[in-house]
Scaffold this motif. Structure first.
Motif, PDB file in Angstrom:
ATOM      1  N   ARG A 156      54.026  24.266  62.694  1.00  0.00           N
ATOM      2  CA  ARG A 156      53.916  24.151  61.230  1.00  0.00           C
ATOM      3  C   ARG A 156      54.192  22.703  60.834  1.00  0.00           C
ATOM      4  NH1 ARG A 156      57.464  28.000  57.790  1.00  0.00           N
ATOM      5  NH2 ARG A 156      55.700  27.991  56.362  1.00  0.00           N
ATOM      6  N   THR A 200      57.493  21.410  62.462  1.00  0.00           N
ATOM      7  CA  THR A 200      58.439  22.395  62.984  1.00  0.00           C
ATOM      8  C   THR A 200      57.705  23.318  63.945  1.00  0.00           C
ATOM      9  OG1 THR A 200      58.041  23.986  61.195  1.00  0.00           O
ATOM     10  CG2 THR A 200      59.817  22.363  60.865  1.00  0.00           C
ATOM     11  N   LEU A 233      57.646  27.403  65.257  1.00  0.00           N
ATOM     12  CA  LEU A 233      58.096  28.794  65.172  1.00  0.00           C
ATOM     13  C   LEU A 233      58.010  29.405  66.567  1.00  0.00           C
ATOM     14  CD1 LEU A 233      56.388  30.165  61.937  1.00  0.00           C
ATOM     15  CD2 LEU A 233      58.801  29.699  62.274  1.00  0.00           C
ATOM     16  N   LEU A 241      50.761  32.230  58.276  1.00  0.00           N
ATOM     17  CA  LEU A 241      51.183  30.839  58.385  1.00  0.00           C
ATOM     18  C   LEU A 241      50.238  29.875  57.663  1.00  0.00           C
ATOM     19  CD1 LEU A 241      52.500  30.558  62.041  1.00  0.00           C
ATOM     20  CD2 LEU A 241      53.797  30.642  59.930  1.00  0.00           C
ATOM     21  N   PRO A 273      60.976  31.437  56.780  1.00  0.00           N
ATOM     22  CA  PRO A 273      60.829  32.486  57.796  1.00  0.00           C
ATOM     23  C   PRO A 273      60.992  33.898  57.244  1.00  0.00           C
ATOM     24  CG  PRO A 273      62.050  30.658  58.717  1.00  0.00           C
ATOM     25  CD  PRO A 273      61.840  30.330  57.267  1.00  0.00           C
ATOM     26  N   LEU A 282      62.246  35.853  64.904  1.00  0.00           N
ATOM     27  CA  LEU A 282      61.482  34.647  64.587  1.00  0.00           C
ATOM     28  C   LEU A 282      62.454  33.509  64.331  1.00  0.00           C
ATOM     29  CD1 LEU A 282      58.378  34.286  62.361  1.00  0.00           C
ATOM     30  CD2 LEU A 282      60.347  32.839  61.914  1.00  0.00           C
ATOM     31  N   GLU A 339      62.654  29.225  63.606  1.00  0.00           N
ATOM     32  CA  GLU A 339      61.975  27.968  63.284  1.00  0.00           C
ATOM     33  C   GLU A 339      62.923  26.814  63.559  1.00  0.00           C
ATOM     34  OE1 GLU A 339      59.177  26.014  59.813  1.00  0.00           O
ATOM     35  OE2 GLU A 339      60.748  27.402  59.201  1.00  0.00           O
ATOM     36  N   GLY A 353      63.229  22.442  63.865  1.00  0.00           N
ATOM     37  CA  GLY A 353      62.574  21.215  63.434  1.00  0.00           C
ATOM     38  C   GLY A 353      62.716  20.090  64.430  1.00  0.00           C
ATOM     39  N   TYR A 357      66.408  31.333  61.413  1.00  0.00           N
ATOM     40  CA  TYR A 357      65.846  32.483  62.108  1.00  0.00           C
ATOM     41  C   TYR A 357      65.953  33.737  61.247  1.00  0.00           C
ATOM     42  CZ  TYR A 357      70.666  33.921  63.265  1.00  0.00           C
ATOM     43  OH  TYR A 357      71.974  34.327  63.206  1.00  0.00           O
ATOM     44  N   ASP A 386      67.053  34.813  55.731  1.00  0.00           N
ATOM     45  CA  ASP A 386      67.100  33.623  56.580  1.00  0.00           C
ATOM     46  C   ASP A 386      68.528  33.398  57.050  1.00  0.00           C
ATOM     47  OD1 ASP A 386      64.421  32.657  56.670  1.00  0.00           O
ATOM     48  OD2 ASP A 386      64.592  32.001  54.593  1.00  0.00           O
TER      49      ASP A 386
END
Length: 449
Positions: free
Chosen positions: A240, A249, A251, A279, A285, A311, A313, A315, A323, A361
């Motif tokens: 992403r 980033t 995922l 996406l 997320p 999931l 993410e 960076g 997550y 999140d």
């Protein structure tokens, strides 16, 4: 030679000739493995051997259900046979054929209408008059699989005991031919199914990522092994943001569908498509997982199937990770400096259960240099060795700690090798999937500079 022997000689010669012809004709029955052709040959051969006007073959319905045990007219030859080709059925024990199937013994009727076992409904249905009949069971290893009938001798005669003997010999060959043809058909169906499964497995494997998109400061690897040709485990790496703008980033996703096999694989590919389509729009997320859950819950309805998902993410420079946990087992975070493990838990239910569930999140503020994140499915720690003992999460932690100095791919291979050693040849009964994310040594220091 006595007078009686002379008188018997023509009959014996005729019987020998009939038996010779019978064995010659029986070869025709066994030359084909196509079931429909075998059945037709059986009755054509029987008609020729007995000199009958008509013949029919009924098979026992062995499929579970209300018709199980009934006799089904499968082949009919001769006058009025067209009316019997539509699967006309007899109840167990009904008519002469039903009696033969039940008693596993042949029947010879010189005058069919004089026998109380004879069912006149078939004659009424076809308009054909049955005078005499020879009826024999088709038996295989003590089990009756059908009944064969020859009806009305050509030229107006009647069937004899010699005809029954010849017919029974043919029936014995016919039963074996039928079983062989069925086994051949089943083998072809299985072969086709195996081919389709192999094709589906190839398609599913092609959907798994070959490598993670590059992201400075982190090293990522994954692997997935199905216990069947296809499986319900899933992992993916999804980029992403804009690398040039410094907003890139990654995922990392792992999931586990209830059950395994084709249905689980189809659900897995559906979730993959939903995630990748989602996406295309911005969102945190939790927003992504929530939208995928709504779509999946509508599709799944009351099927009872669902999918757990984790999931994460991360960076550039691994300064922060976010997550979402959707019913999946917590990920493991290992800090090599302290040797401690932390479970990344959080609130969330599996996908496909409640369309209105609001996911949350969760944040890991900063990954330590060399830190390792392990996302896995329960096929690893629930695997059982020869003694019945489970692999367990403690052993997984020990394997991660020992291999923490490896890169992500090496660590994943080390865990799998440890699992294989634990199994000691025992088969896996669930899919195994593992994703490893490792922060580069000094990953956060470049960000601070």
């Amino acid at each position: 030679m006595t007078a009686s022997a002379c008188a018997e000689a023509p009959r014996l010669a005729e019987r020998l000739q009939a038996l010779t012809r019978c064995f010659a004709l029986s070869r025709l029955v066994t030359e084909s493995l196509e079931l429909s052709e075998v059945l037709e040959r059986i009755m054509t051969t029987s008609r020729q051997a007995l000199g009958a006007e008509a013949s029919s073959l009924l098979l026992v319905d062995e499929a579970p259900g209300p018709g199980q045990g009934q006799l089904v007219f499968t082949v009919a030859q001769g006058p009025a046979s067209r009316d019997l080709r539509s699967g006309f059925r007899l109840a167990p024990g009904e008519g002469v054929a039903g009696w033969v199937a039940k008693e596993a013994r042949p029947v010879l009727l010189v005058d069919a209408y004089a026998d109380p076992r004879f069912n006149r409904d078939v004659d009424r249905l076809t308009g054909y008059r049955t005078r005499s009949m020879a009826c024999v069971p088709l038996s295989y290893r003590g089990r009756v699989i059908g009944v064969a009938q020859c009806i009305n001798k050509e030229g107006g005669g009647v069937f004899t005991e010699d005809d029954i003997e010849i017919f029974s010999l043919l029936a014995a060959q016919a039963a074996v031919a039928i079983v062989n043809a069925r086994l051949h058909r089943e083998a072809l169906v299985k072969q086709r199914m195996d081919f389709d499964m192999e094709l589906a497995a190839g398609v599913q494997q092609s959907l798994l990522p070959r490598a993670a998109p590059p992201l400075p400061g982190i090293d990522v690897a994954g692997l997935s092994l199905s216990c069947d040709a296809t499986g319900g485990d899933y992992y993916d790496f999804l980029p992403r943001g804009d690398a040039a703008a410094g907003t890139a980033t990654l995922l990392a996703v792992i999931g586990d569908v209830t059950g395994h096999g084709v249905q689980a694989a189809l659900l897995m590919t559906t979730v993959r498509a939903f995630l990748r389509a989602r996406l295309l729009s911005p969102g945190a997320p939790a927003d992504i997982v929530g939208d995928v859950n709504r779509l999946l819950a509508r599709d799944m309805g009351d099927s009872g199937r669902f999918m757990t998902l984790f999931l994460l993410e991360i960076g550039r420079g691994s300064r922060e990770a976010r997550y979402v946990r959707a019913g999946h087992d917590p990920a493991l975070l290992y800090d090599p400096r302290s040797g401690a493990f932390t479970e990344l838990s959080g609130r969330g239910i599996p996908l496909g259960i409640d369309a209105d569930w609001r996911y949350e999140d969760n944040v890991v503020p900063a990954l330590a240099p060399g830190a390792v994140l392990v996302l896995a499915t329960d096929g690893i720690w629930e695997a059982r060795g020869p003694s019945g003992e489970m692999y367990g999460k403690d052993r997984l932690r020990r394997a991660v700690r020992r291999a923490a100095g490896c890169d992500a791919a090496g660590l994943a291979r080390a865990v799998l090798a440890d699992l294989d050693g634990f199994l000691a040849g025992e088969p896996r009964h669930d899919d195994v999937t593992l994703v490893v994310i490792k922060a580069s040594a000094g990953a956060g220091e470049k960000e601070d500079a």
